[in-house]
Write an enzyme that holds these catalytic residues in place. Structure first.
Site, PDB file in Angstrom:
ATOM      1  N   ARG A  96      18.473  -9.995  59.591  1.00  0.00           N
ATOM      2  CA  ARG A  96      19.474 -10.857  58.950  1.00  0.00           C
ATOM      3  C   ARG A  96      20.796 -10.114  58.911  1.00  0.00           C
ATOM      4  O   ARG A  96      20.889  -8.960  59.331  1.00  0.00           O
ATOM      5  CB  ARG A  96      19.034 -11.192  57.520  1.00  0.00           C
ATOM      6  CG  ARG A  96      18.737  -9.935  56.686  1.00  0.00           C
ATOM      7  CD  ARG A  96      18.484 -10.240  55.234  1.00  0.00           C
ATOM      8  NE  ARG A  96      17.926  -9.129  54.501  1.00  0.00           N
ATOM      9  CZ  ARG A  96      18.597  -8.071  54.056  1.00  0.00           C
ATOM     10  NH1 ARG A  96      19.899  -7.974  54.306  1.00  0.00           N
ATOM     11  NH2 ARG A  96      18.008  -7.122  53.375  1.00  0.00           N
ATOM     12  N   GLU A 131       3.729   7.945  55.041  1.00  0.00           N
ATOM     13  CA  GLU A 131       4.613   8.641  55.966  1.00  0.00           C
ATOM     14  C   GLU A 131       5.142   9.925  55.351  1.00  0.00           C
ATOM     15  O   GLU A 131       5.178  10.083  54.125  1.00  0.00           O
ATOM     16  CB  GLU A 131       5.779   7.745  56.399  1.00  0.00           C
ATOM     17  CG  GLU A 131       6.751   7.378  55.319  1.00  0.00           C
ATOM     18  CD  GLU A 131       7.846   6.440  55.803  1.00  0.00           C
ATOM     19  OE1 GLU A 131       7.624   5.739  56.808  1.00  0.00           O
ATOM     20  OE2 GLU A 131       8.918   6.417  55.184  1.00  0.00           O
TER      21      GLU A 131
END
Length: 619
Positions: free
Chosen positions: A297, A200
């Site tokens: 989470r 990226e």
């Protein structure tokens, strides 16, 4: 509502979950390893179950033992906390298959967001902006090099299964791509069992901004605004804050809407974080913020979101897991004030942030702070787990007030004898760019020398230190009168060693021969400086040979780079020690010869074991 809960974690997050569960009338069960038999989370829980030896892979990472403990104690649900098994889809499914309630997202959601390349493809399809790059299956090195060339350097090579800063390489020149790719793939394979990478575009002035999202089983998904986590060292967060400085309402609305779309794309339930990377070269703009990854989470930095919204995110987790709808709608959530969190670690910034271990004989936290910790005075920092002592959380009506509250709290924090990063945190909070809100993920790296080496103490601070150590005995270790060895001249000294290693000596009054044995304390001087103090006799201070290479903690020697008799130069890598979930490189302190070498690859060593001795050439 859930009536009994097993926490499949340890330390401060286990204590944090227990605190909320207890307030809700839920019975709590802790699990613990050998090293944690007397830990705070074990004593705070209503019940505790031993699950194995100290290494996490033999205890906290064994899902079958945790599920067995839940069944044996009659627990209805399992909360994974963060780290360990919290983002393990197979463990989540095993909990559900065992007839227990999983306090977290559905396993399918965890799996969908587990691989960075697949997650980015999913997000792009959902209309969430993603960083320009290559996410395909073709892993042929020449092909990947071509893709990198088309994207244009600098680029990042990232392991698709990576995390925690591992499996990541920055390539600034095309000629360096092949070597960086091979290195990244080796590390990814060793760390995650998956050598697959993505490429990226590297953002020149990156800011790490994340959005807290929450979903329930009734199809409701909301966001709880953003956090800025740009202050990082080696991709590890150091200070986090909410909201993000410089964020205007229009950009916030677009960013948070994108985060909600991301959560809806995987039918998300429970607490989650959508992480974005922003190009801050022209301030925060919606068209320069891209999806990076999702953490399925609760996050370490969740308290700053709680402080600005008034929401207990753990309570929401437990209610959603029980089948209840979200307690609040989106239009009922708002930002109130500013919050910051600093991670207090047992580590030595002056020695490359080497983790420290040992007993915490004195531990005092600053006033006016929220403290999330899993350790207390009289406890110890273990070599088996992350060395975080506590999260120091400050709240203010605005950003300046939050900074000042946290600065004061850091200054008032006292830890002895284990070294900490408190001085580093203070200097970071005082950094002009941080104070102005002009932050990016490279700030710490650029100014590291300034941040880890505080100025020398002035005369007033030296005098205060002398007075501190000359204080009357019987008032505790922070102001005890310290002594000297017998059979020596009846004079004592105060020795101040700053984080940069400079030595300053101040003589104090004579002491009686029966005063306590010599000790070392930590002295807080100003908002950002911490000094070690030692009171010894006039006969001097003895230390190890300057060329002795000692093990800084118990660990395993994983590589030895030199041989006995070999000439080495200052800073040359001698060996690598694996301890506290990290690799630590030990280097030559000066030019010389390896006069002695006792380190053997693959062997376990204890703290302060002599691994090698370097002697100057000609000695």
């Amino acid at each position: 509502m859930i009536n009994s809960l097993l926490i499949a974690n340890r330390g401060e997050i286990a204590c944090r979950i227990i605190r909320t569960a207890r307030a809700m009338g839920i019975r709590t069960i802790a699990v613990y390893s050998d090293a944690d038999a007397k830990a705070l989370h074990v004593r705070h829980a209503d019940e505790a179950v031993h699950i194995g030896p100290s290494p996490a892979r033999e205890s906290y990472l064994l899902g079958e033992k945790i599920i067995a403990a839940a069944k044996a104690t009659g627990a209805e649900a399992i909360h994974p906390g963060y780290g360990f098994l919290s983002e393990n889809a197979a463990f989540a499914q095993a909990v559900i298959d065992a007839g227990l309630i999983w306090v977290g997202p559905k396993p399918a959601s965890i799996e969908a967001m587990g691989l960075k390349d697949a997650a980015k493809q999913l997000m792009a399809a959902a209309g969430v902006p993603v960083t320009p790059g290559y996410l395909g299956e073709n892993q042929d090195p020449p092909f990947l090099a071509q893709q990198a060339a088309e994207i244009g350097c600098p680029v990042l090579i990232k392991a698709v299964a990576g995390g925690g800063g591992k499996g990541m390489r920055l390539v600034e020149k095309a000629d360096d791509f092949a070597d960086s790719l091979a290195s990244c793939q080796r590390e990814a394979s060793a760390s995650f069992g998956n050598a697959h990478v993505l490429i990226e575009k590297y953002i020149q002035r990156p800011r790490h901004i994340e959005v807290q999202v929450f979903g329930d089983s009734h199809g409701n998904i909301v966001h709880l605004f953003e956090r800025d986590c740009s202050l990082q060292r080696r991709h590890q967060k150091v200070i986090e804050e909410a909201p993000a400085p410089g964020m205007d309402e229009a950009t916030r609305a677009e960013l948070c809407a994108a985060a909600v779309r991301a959560a809806k794309a995987v039918n998300y339930e429970g607490a989650g974080t959508i992480e974005f990377i922003a190009d801050a070269s022209e301030g925060l703009r919606a068209d320069r913020i891209w999806f990076m990854e999702m953490n399925t989470r609760l996050q370490v930095e969740h308290p700053v979101t709680e402080e600005i919204t008034g929401v207990d995110l753990v309570e929401w987790q437990l209610r959603v897991a029980s089948g209840e709808p979200l307690p609040l709608r989106q239009d009922e959530l708002s930002i109130n004030g500013w919050a910051m969190e600093a991670r207090l670690y047992a580590e030595d910034p002056a020695k490359g942030f080497l983790p420290a271990i040992g007993p915490l004989e004195h531990l005092r936290f600053g006033d006016d702070l929220r403290i999330d910790t899993g350790i207390e005075e009289g406890g110890a920092v273990s070599p088996f787990y992350d060395p975080m002592i506590a999260k120091l959380i400050a709240r203010g009506t605005n950003r300046d007030e939050a900074i000042q509250t946290l600065l004061q709290g850091v200054d008032e924090t006292e830890v002895w004898p284990v070294r900490t990063n408190a001085g580093f945190l203070g200097l970071l909070l005082e950094h002009p760019q941080f104070q102005s809100g002009d932050v990016d993920t490279s700030l710490i790296g650029r100014d590291l020398d300034v941040l880890v080496h505080a100025p020398a103490p002035d005369a007033e601070e030296l005098a205060e230190a002398a007075a501190l150590l000359a204080a009357s005995p019987g008032t505790g270790p922070w102001s005890a009168a310290l002594g000297f060895r017998a059979n020596s001249a009846p004079r004592a000294e105060v020795r101040l060693v700053d984080d940069g290693g400079a030595l300053h000596i101040v003589a104090v009054d004579e002491v009686e021969a029966d005063t306590p044995a010599s000790e070392v304390l930590t002295f807080n001087a100003g908002f950002a400086r911490r000094y070690s103090l030692e009171r010894v006799d006039g006969g001097g201070h003895h230390s190890a040979h300057d060329g002795d290479i000692l093990s800084p903690m118990p660990g395993k020697i994983i590589a030895v780079e030199v041989t006995q008799g070999q000439a080495v130069t200052k800073g040359q890598k001698l060996l690598t020690l694996e301890a506290m979930k990290m690799e630590h490189t030990l280097v030559a302190p000066f030019d010389g010869v390896v006069a002695e070498l006792s380190a053997v690859a693959g062997s376990q060593v204890q703290v302060e074991a002599l691994l090698a001795r370097i002697e100057p050439q000609g000695d």
